[in-house]
Design a protein around this motif. Structure first.
Motif, PDB file in Angstrom:
ATOM      1  N   GLU A  68       0.828  -1.213   0.000  1.00  0.00           N
ATOM      2  CA  GLU A  68       0.000   0.000   0.000  1.00  0.00           C
ATOM      3  C   GLU A  68       0.864   1.266   0.000  1.00  0.00           C
ATOM      4  OE1 GLU A  68      -3.140   0.597  -0.173  1.00  0.00           O
ATOM      5  OE2 GLU A  68      -4.220  -1.254   0.264  1.00  0.00           O
ATOM      6  N   ARG A  69       1.973   1.220   0.721  1.00  0.00           N
ATOM      7  CA  ARG A  69       2.860   2.374   0.824  1.00  0.00           C
ATOM      8  C   ARG A  69       3.732   2.533  -0.414  1.00  0.00           C
ATOM      9  NH1 ARG A  69       7.477   1.145   4.754  1.00  0.00           N
ATOM     10  NH2 ARG A  69       8.241   0.141   2.847  1.00  0.00           N
ATOM     11  N   ASP A  70       4.272   1.430  -0.926  1.00  0.00           N
ATOM     12  CA  ASP A  70       5.291   1.503  -1.969  1.00  0.00           C
ATOM     13  C   ASP A  70       4.725   1.508  -3.386  1.00  0.00           C
ATOM     14  OD1 ASP A  70       7.185   1.455   0.056  1.00  0.00           O
ATOM     15  OD2 ASP A  70       7.322  -0.736   0.038  1.00  0.00           O
ATOM     16  N   ILE A  71       3.529   0.968  -3.558  1.00  0.00           N
ATOM     17  CA  ILE A  71       2.934   0.937  -4.903  1.00  0.00           C
ATOM     18  C   ILE A  71       1.755   1.896  -5.002  1.00  0.00           C
ATOM     19  CG2 ILE A  71       1.810  -0.533  -6.621  1.00  0.00           C
ATOM     20  CD1 ILE A  71       3.460  -2.846  -5.620  1.00  0.00           C
ATOM     21  N   GLY A  72       1.014   2.038  -3.914  1.00  0.00           N
ATOM     22  CA  GLY A  72      -0.057   3.029  -3.879  1.00  0.00           C
ATOM     23  C   GLY A  72      -1.318   2.605  -4.610  1.00  0.00           C
ATOM     24  N   GLU A  73      -1.897   3.531  -5.350  1.00  0.00           N
ATOM     25  CA  GLU A  73      -3.209   3.307  -5.961  1.00  0.00           C
ATOM     26  C   GLU A  73      -3.196   2.232  -7.042  1.00  0.00           C
ATOM     27  OE1 GLU A  73      -4.596   7.021  -7.387  1.00  0.00           O
ATOM     28  OE2 GLU A  73      -4.874   7.898  -5.382  1.00  0.00           O
ATOM     29  N   LEU A  74      -2.039   1.924  -7.578  1.00  0.00           N
ATOM     30  CA  LEU A  74      -1.969   0.903  -8.628  1.00  0.00           C
ATOM     31  C   LEU A  74      -2.074  -0.513  -8.069  1.00  0.00           C
ATOM     32  CD1 LEU A  74       0.893   2.259 -10.926  1.00  0.00           C
ATOM     33  CD2 LEU A  74      -1.560   2.239 -11.396  1.00  0.00           C
ATOM     34  N   LEU A  75      -1.976  -0.679  -6.757  1.00  0.00           N
ATOM     35  CA  LEU A  75      -1.910  -2.012  -6.169  1.00  0.00           C
ATOM     36  C   LEU A  75      -3.125  -2.858  -6.511  1.00  0.00           C
ATOM     37  CD1 LEU A  75      -0.606  -4.107  -4.317  1.00  0.00           C
ATOM     38  CD2 LEU A  75      -1.748  -2.988  -2.381  1.00  0.00           C
ATOM     39  N   HIS A  76      -4.315  -2.382  -6.182  1.00  0.00           N
ATOM     40  CA  HIS A  76      -5.513  -3.203  -6.378  1.00  0.00           C
ATOM     41  C   HIS A  76      -5.833  -3.444  -7.853  1.00  0.00           C
ATOM     42  CE1 HIS A  76      -6.263  -3.424  -2.135  1.00  0.00           C
ATOM     43  NE2 HIS A  76      -6.228  -2.105  -2.012  1.00  0.00           N
ATOM     44  N   PRO A  77      -5.691  -2.448  -8.746  1.00  0.00           N
ATOM     45  CA  PRO A  77      -5.871  -2.760 -10.177  1.00  0.00           C
ATOM     46  C   PRO A  77      -4.870  -3.791 -10.687  1.00  0.00           C
ATOM     47  CG  PRO A  77      -5.983  -0.390  -9.821  1.00  0.00           C
ATOM     48  CD  PRO A  77      -5.551  -0.990  -8.532  1.00  0.00           C
ATOM     49  N   MET A  78      -3.637  -3.726 -10.205  1.00  0.00           N
ATOM     50  CA  MET A  78      -2.629  -4.700 -10.626  1.00  0.00           C
ATOM     51  C   MET A  78      -3.014  -6.110 -10.184  1.00  0.00           C
ATOM     52  SD  MET A  78       0.938  -2.717  -9.826  1.00  0.00           S
ATOM     53  CE  MET A  78       1.753  -4.289  -9.646  1.00  0.00           C
ATOM     54  N   ILE A  79      -3.445  -6.241  -8.942  1.00  0.00           N
ATOM     55  CA  ILE A  79      -3.836  -7.562  -8.435  1.00  0.00           C
ATOM     56  C   ILE A  79      -5.050  -8.076  -9.202  1.00  0.00           C
ATOM     57  CG2 ILE A  79      -4.738  -8.796  -6.436  1.00  0.00           C
ATOM     58  CD1 ILE A  79      -3.018  -7.053  -4.658  1.00  0.00           C
ATOM     59  N   SER A  80      -6.030  -7.209  -9.450  1.00  0.00           N
ATOM     60  CA  SER A  80      -7.227  -7.623 -10.197  1.00  0.00           C
ATOM     61  C   SER A  80      -6.863  -8.108 -11.591  1.00  0.00           C
ATOM     62  CB  SER A  80      -8.214  -6.459 -10.297  1.00  0.00           C
ATOM     63  OG  SER A  80      -8.678  -6.085  -9.020  1.00  0.00           O
TER      64      SER A  80
END
Length: 641
Positions: A56-68
């Motif tokens: 959450e800290r190092d990737i930020g807003e891209l985290l959940h779209p990337m996982i999806s």
């Protein structure tokens, strides 16, 4: 924990994820451990334990779209594996496990989550759907290690493949229902939104799959662009469905994969190979991201209820689901029990849980956060337990293919038959395969098992119990065919298990096959023709067993001119590349070719030994007769006789 000042930039974060994920999988291969366990440990160390990497800290807003997006590709891969034509003898069992077992498992898992783990009904229904999956990437190595018989192995393998896709679809449907319900819509409006989204996602997946099939089949896409076009289409279908109804894109890509898998495309093998590589990278990344993103306070929420939940799932839910599903099938009780006790969960459970947990929490269902840690605990417990117990249970139920090593020899010939007979004496399962029936005459004459047909065909998959054969020797009279089979089967069996006789040397270099293709070469690097010439000169195959008294050094001194071919030691078969590095511990069996003069010497020694035994028997008989005569004379001298 590392402070915000110590946060990684996205490039450093991606590098750490890649190194940790692929590194964990390599270590798992190197030390023969479950890769999923090492990835979990690596993620927890990087995240909650040391704070080096916090997604959450190092990737930020891209985290959940990337996982999806990564989960979408993983589920597409699951659909792409689902070729209904390859079910074989396991089809009736798999039908029951899917049509009856999946819904029953969903219900029982949801009940366990609510009653035992204490989750809300919304979270229980969603997580219960995901728990249908049993993880093909986890079950496949366990099956190879346990060496199960064909039918139970196929049933477990195909149940994992089918339910991998089905469990994700069940979870998608459940989460859509929950999200629509939490939107406080009117009943009819909610139903329309749900039906519209599901139908659109299904149609989009069908359209994407059939579009790819048509484009590839009619050569509208060049070979070098097929994989990129496929990848982009998966992303497009996923995004298009999600625009109409969030999370329905997972349904679309799964349907798309199933359509392509059953279309019999000529380029399917290349697509499948790329898909495997991409999936390994994505699975590693998703697992590290989810494990590193787990927080300590969430882990501390795992109490005795979590342990009880895992035990109930493994000892009640899974056995009850399987036994009720397979009731009345006529399947032996041993196979039912083995299937009932085997249900390792894999990366799809964790990956899909991570996507849906975030979705439920954002929609106000707070205990959705428990899905990921519970998924980790369930995966860890089932993988470790089944990893240690599957082989012993299978042996106790007499459902293993045997502890003997196995070899498939490609190409029927006098060489193949002689080698097969020598290996059978050494306790090896041998099968000779050749598409030319005439080449199998010698094997048939001496009773060596054989298969008439192409080893790469569907008929071979249905007829040959491949799990009993761990090694391949390509030894037909066609160098190109040998190279094709060796290259095609190398990813499945492992390149260290693929061997090939030397090819004929081409006078013109550009006519020769590439050296990087094919299998490993045996000591001497001889062609089939050279081996046949040796046999014509009188060379024969011989199996020698080393003991404490007859050592490797004794064998070398007594047979300096032999050609060693194979070593069998502790249930493993290994062709010899360097005769100087043979493992000579007691109990080792060496299969070699010996020249005619040595054959004559052995026969002479055998004759002398036979004569010596005959002389010893005659001398023993004379002594017995003399003793009998002496005893009779002694009785005659006694008074009263």
């Amino acid at each position: 924990m590392v402070s915000e000042a110590g946060a990684l930039n996205p490039i450093e974060a991606f590098a750490i994820v890649g190194i940790a994920g692929v590194g964990a999988q390599w270590l798992a291969w190197r030390f023969r451990m479950p890769g999923i366990v090492l990835m979990l440990v690596a993620g927890l160390i990087l995240g909650p334990v040391t704070g080096i990497f916090v997604p959450e800290r190092d990737i930020g807003e891209l985290l959940h779209p990337m996982i999806s997006l990564a989960v979408a590709v993983i589920l597409f891969e699951g659909g792409l594996t689902l070729d209904f034509h390859r079910l074989g003898d396991a089809r009736p069992v798999v039908k029951r496990l899917v049509l009856l077992g999946a819904p029953l498992g969903w219900v029982l898992s949801a009940l366990a989550l609510n009653w035992v783990a204490g989750l809300s009904w919304e979270t229980s229904i969603v997580f219960g759907g995901i728990m249908i999956v049993t993880g093909p990437t986890v079950i496949a190595p366990l099956l190879r290690q346990a060496r199960l018989q064909t039918r139970p192995a196929q049933a477990l393998h195909w149940e994992a493949i089918v339910n991998d896709a089905l469990g994700a679809l069940a979870a998608v449907f459940a989460v859509l229902v929950v999200l629509v319900r939490h939107a406080h819509m009117d009943g009819s409006v909610a139903a329309w939104v749900l039906v519209k989204g599901v139908v659109f996602a299904s149609l989009l997946g069908l359209a994407g799959g059939h579009g790819i099939v048509a484009a590839f089949r009619h050569n509208l896409v060049p070979e070098y662009m097929k994989v990129p076009v496929l990848f982009v289409t998966v992303i497009m279908v996923f995004a298009g469905a999600d625009m109409v109804l969030p999370e329905s894109g997972l349904l679309s890509v799964t349907v798309m994969g199933i359509v392509i898998a059953n279309a019999k495309l000529p380029s399917y093998a290349e697509i499948y190979r790329f898909k495997e590589s991409a999936t390994i990278l994505l699975v590693s990344g998703v697992f590290i991201l989810l494990a590193a993103g787990v927080e300590f306070h969430t882990l501390q929420m795992l109490d005795w209820r979590a342990l009880a939940f895992v035990l109930v799932v493994m000892l009640v839910v899974r056995p009850l689901t399987v036994m009720l599903s397979l009731a009345g099938t006529g399947l032996p009780w041993q196979e039912k029990l083995l299937i009932a006790l085997t249900g390792p969960r894999g990366v799809v459970l964790v990956a899909v849980s991570g996507v849906f947990a975030a979705r439920l929490v954002s929609d106000g269902i707070e205990d959705g956060v428990m899905m990921v840690p519970l998924a980790f605990v369930l995966v860890l417990a089932t993988v470790v337990l089944n990893g240690f117990t599957l082989a012993p249970i299978a042996r106790a139920l007499q459902l293993t293919a045997g502890e003997r090593p196995g070899l498939v020899i490609l190409g029927g010939s006098v060489f193949a038959t002689g080698l097969a007979q020598a290996l059978e004496k050494a306790g090896v399962n041998v099968l000779i395969a050749d598409p030319n029936r005439a080449h199998l005459l010698t094997a048939r004459a001496v009773g060596v098992p054989y298969f008439h047909g192409d080893i790469l065909s569907e008929a071979a998959e249905d007829s040959i119990e491949f799990i009993a054969y761990t090694t391949l020797l390509a030894a037909s009279d066609n160098d190109a065919y040998n190279t094709l089979v060796a290259t095609d089967l190398a990813p499945e069996l492992g390149r260290d298990a693929i061997w090939q006789l030397a090819r004929h040397k081409e006078e013109i270099a550009r006519h020769a096959l590439p050296k990087q293709l094919g299998g490993q070469h045996i000591n001497g690097n001889r062609t089939l023709e050279q081996y046949l010439d040796l046999i014509a000169e009188g060379w024969i195959f011989r199996t020698t067993r080393l003991t404490e008294e007859y050592t490797l050094q004794d064998w070398r001194e007594a047979r300096p001119e032999v050609i060693p071919l194979v070593v069998i030691n502790r249930g493993r078969l290994q062709f010899i590349r360097d005769p100087a590095r043979i493992d000579g511990r007691p109990g080792t069996r060496i299969v070699s070719m010996i020249p005619p003069e040595t054959v004559e010497k052995i026969r002479h020694e055998a004759e002398l030994s036979h004569r010596a035994r005959e002389i010893a028997r005659v001398e023993a008989r004379i002594l017995r007769d003399a003793d009998a005569e002496a005893e009779a004379e002694e009785k005659g001298r006694r008074p009263g006789h």
